[in-house]
Scaffold this motif. Structure first.
Motif, mmCIF file in Angstrom:
data_model
loop_
_atom_site.group_PDB
_atom_site.id
_atom_site.type_symbol
_atom_site.label_atom_id
_atom_site.label_comp_id
_atom_site.label_asym_id
_atom_site.label_seq_id
_atom_site.Cartn_x
_atom_site.Cartn_y
_atom_site.Cartn_z
ATOM 1 N N LYS A 131 -8.312 6.778 6.762
ATOM 2 C CA LYS A 131 -7.112 6.402 6.014
ATOM 3 C C LYS A 131 -7.088 4.897 5.749
ATOM 4 O O LYS A 131 -6.741 4.446 4.644
ATOM 5 C CB LYS A 131 -5.866 6.832 6.790
ATOM 6 C CG LYS A 131 -4.550 6.451 6.115
ATOM 7 C CD LYS A 131 -4.394 7.152 4.773
ATOM 8 C CE LYS A 131 -3.063 6.820 4.123
ATOM 9 N NZ LYS A 131 -2.916 7.444 2.789
ATOM 10 N N THR A 155 1.289 5.429 8.842
ATOM 11 C CA THR A 155 1.381 6.559 7.900
ATOM 12 C C THR A 155 1.142 7.891 8.597
ATOM 13 O O THR A 155 1.652 8.920 8.165
ATOM 14 C CB THR A 155 0.367 6.411 6.750
ATOM 15 O OG1 THR A 155 -0.962 6.442 7.283
ATOM 16 C CG2 THR A 155 0.579 5.131 5.978
ATOM 17 N N SER A 193 -7.880 1.209 -2.191
ATOM 18 C CA SER A 193 -6.834 1.433 -3.204
ATOM 19 C C SER A 193 -6.440 0.106 -3.843
ATOM 20 O O SER A 193 -6.460 -0.934 -3.225
ATOM 21 C CB SER A 193 -5.626 2.106 -2.581
ATOM 22 O OG SER A 193 -4.997 1.237 -1.660
ATOM 23 N N LEU A 211 -6.928 2.955 2.167
ATOM 24 C CA LEU A 211 -5.969 1.894 1.830
ATOM 25 C C LEU A 211 -6.700 0.642 1.362
ATOM 26 O O LEU A 211 -6.259 -0.035 0.418
ATOM 27 C CB LEU A 211 -5.102 1.543 3.048
ATOM 28 C CG LEU A 211 -4.138 2.634 3.535
ATOM 29 C CD1 LEU A 211 -3.462 2.204 4.825
ATOM 30 C CD2 LEU A 211 -3.091 2.943 2.468
ATOM 31 N N CYS A 233 -1.515 -0.092 9.382
ATOM 32 C CA CYS A 233 -0.798 0.648 8.332
ATOM 33 C C CYS A 233 -1.150 2.133 8.383
ATOM 34 O O CYS A 233 -0.278 2.997 8.236
ATOM 35 C CB CYS A 233 -1.133 0.073 6.954
ATOM 36 S SG CYS A 233 -0.451 -1.563 6.653
ATOM 37 N N LEU A 246 -4.915 -3.024 8.022
ATOM 38 C CA LEU A 246 -4.979 -1.729 7.353
ATOM 39 C C LEU A 246 -5.016 -0.584 8.361
ATOM 40 O O LEU A 246 -4.444 0.484 8.126
ATOM 41 C CB LEU A 246 -6.206 -1.666 6.446
ATOM 42 C CG LEU A 246 -6.198 -2.679 5.287
ATOM 43 C CD1 LEU A 246 -7.539 -2.718 4.588
ATOM 44 C CD2 LEU A 246 -5.082 -2.343 4.294
ATOM 45 N N LYS A 273 0.808 -1.225 0.000
ATOM 46 C CA LYS A 273 0.000 0.000 0.000
ATOM 47 C C LYS A 273 0.843 1.278 0.000
ATOM 48 O O LYS A 273 0.409 2.308 -0.512
ATOM 49 C CB LYS A 273 -0.925 0.021 1.231
ATOM 50 C CG LYS A 273 -1.902 -1.152 1.312
ATOM 51 C CD LYS A 273 -2.937 -1.094 0.206
ATOM 52 C CE LYS A 273 -3.962 -2.219 0.348
ATOM 53 N NZ LYS A 273 -4.977 -2.162 -0.731
ATOM 54 N N ASP A 274 2.030 1.230 0.622
ATOM 55 C CA ASP A 274 2.868 2.431 0.744
ATOM 56 C C ASP A 274 4.322 2.001 0.800
ATOM 57 O O ASP A 274 4.938 1.924 1.870
ATOM 58 C CB ASP A 274 2.475 3.206 2.011
ATOM 59 C CG ASP A 274 3.130 4.587 2.087
ATOM 60 O OD1 ASP A 274 4.190 4.777 1.468
ATOM 61 O OD2 ASP A 274 2.578 5.461 2.781
#
Length: 382
Positions: free
Chosen positions: A374, A351, A381, A378, A347, A344, A289-290
């Motif tokens: 957020k 972030t 996405s 995620l 995560c 998630l 994801k990042d």
């Protein structure tokens, strides 16, 4: 109350007003912060017509557990020295036989002392768990009873709680530095006979769970899982839910533990269902994801064990204030893939603090709604 909030309540009541609850719609509402926990934790069936009989059956069953695991052993202990009924050649306090009822009693005391130590310090930043419940357990607190209650067992035993080697905090500390317990039990107000604090109810729930699940018994951290569940039932506006908060919490906690118990079993740590695998999954999800943040964590040699052990094992219950924990759990329990969303959320928490990695073990107070937003981004996405 805002128009949006009134609209959500109306939608929620509409879903629960149907003879059969539409689970998909309910999940969507709960993800946004409404909470019929009983359904999402598989305690209540979707067919509302079955609720009344099922609740009665489960609450009666819990009363039976109380009689068998707390009242009857308490009577046996009270009879010692008064009656020879329990003191026989086959079963007496000094009997070394591992199958002896007295041997079981003393082993139970070891577990009880660890539970007692942990539940007394539940959410010390709020007074709720130290306050007396409006619905003390009459089965146990009947003044006619002279048997030994859990409170008396803890007071009378001389066993040391250090003998309970069931702490899973070997990877990282299970307790948050923010939640420092008082220095001694004497700092807690002792309630008069006939009253019991909410933490004592939680203690009973955990003790009965440990008795019914000897394979896992009690492991430190379970108190942080049962606490928010009990708080939700015990503060429900509906007096019937409040009155039966103990029994209903027990069964919801049991169902929840059936899903997450592998996190508490050390021998499974390195298996695909164990906590080590799940911690690594936080990083593999973050990489997907990042990748920039993932590489930054790798560059600074920050392992997932540094923070994710407690986050995952305790479902974030130590990282946020209780109202925020309950809000996060609304979304977690509404996840039809059962806790994939938790990865998630972790995560998203990373972030939001990508420049302050040192704070991950003591996560700073944050806007939980922004974190959930957020996490949803995620999730959506590609």
């Amino acid at each position: 109350m805002s128009r949006l909030h009134r609209s959500r309540i109306a939608d929620f009541q509409e879903v629960l007003g149907e003879p059969t609850v539409a689970l998909g719609k309910l999940r969507d509402l709960c993800f946004s912060g409404e909470r019929p926990r009983g359904i999402l934790l598989n305690y209540l069936p979707l067919e509302k017509a079955l609720w009344s009989s099922l609740l009665k059956k489960q609450r009666d069953l819990y009363s039976q557990f109380l009689k068998e695991m707390i009242i009857q052993p308490g009577i046996a202990k009270a009879n010692l020295g008064v009656s020879r009924e329990d003191v026989t050649l086959e079963d007496h306090p000094l009997n070394p036989n591992p199958d002896s009822r007295w041997n079981t009693y003393f082993k139970d005391n070891e577990v009880l002392l660890q539970i007692d130590k942990d539940v007394r310090r539940l959410y010390p930043d709020m007074a709720f768990f130290q306050r007396p419940t409006d619905y003390p357990c009459l089965l146990i607190l009947d003044p006619q009873n002279e048997f030994e209650t859990l409170r008396k067992r803890v007071e009378q035993t001389t066993l040391k709680s250090q003998t309970v080697a069931r702490n899973r905090s070997g990877v990282t500390n299970v307790s948050s530095p923010l939640k420092t317990p008082p220095n001694s039990l004497s700092e807690y107000e002792v309630l008069p006979n006939g009253c019991e604090a909410h933490w004592e109810v939680v203690e009973r729930i955990l003790f009965i769970y440990a008795k019914l699940n000897p394979g896992i018994a009690y492991v430190q951290g379970m108190n942080e899982i049962v606490g928010p569940l009990y708080y939700t039932f015990a503060t429900d506006p509906n007096s019937e839910w409040k009155e039966h908060a103990e029994a209903d919490t027990f069964f919801c906690f049991t169902n929840l533990m059936a899903e997450i118990r592998d996190n508490f079993i050390k021998s499974l740590d390195d298996s695909q269902c164990g906590i080590t695998y799940k911690m690594e999954k936080v990083y593999s999800t973050l990489k997907e994801k990042d990748v920039e943040l993932y590489l930054k964590l790798q560059e600074q040699n920050i392992k997932p064990q540094f923070f994710a052990f407690r986050w995952l094992t305790l479902l974030l219950s130590q990282e946020f204030l209780l109202p925020d924990v309950i809000r996060i759990w609304d979304s977690l329990f509404a996840d039809d893939k059962r806790f994939d969303f938790l990865l998630l959320v972790c995560c998203a928490m990373l972030t939001r603090h990508l420049h302050h990695f040192a704070s991950l073990q003591d996560y700073p107070i944050s806007d939980v709604h922004l974190i959930l937003k957020k996490a949803k981004e995620l999730q959506d996405s590609k």
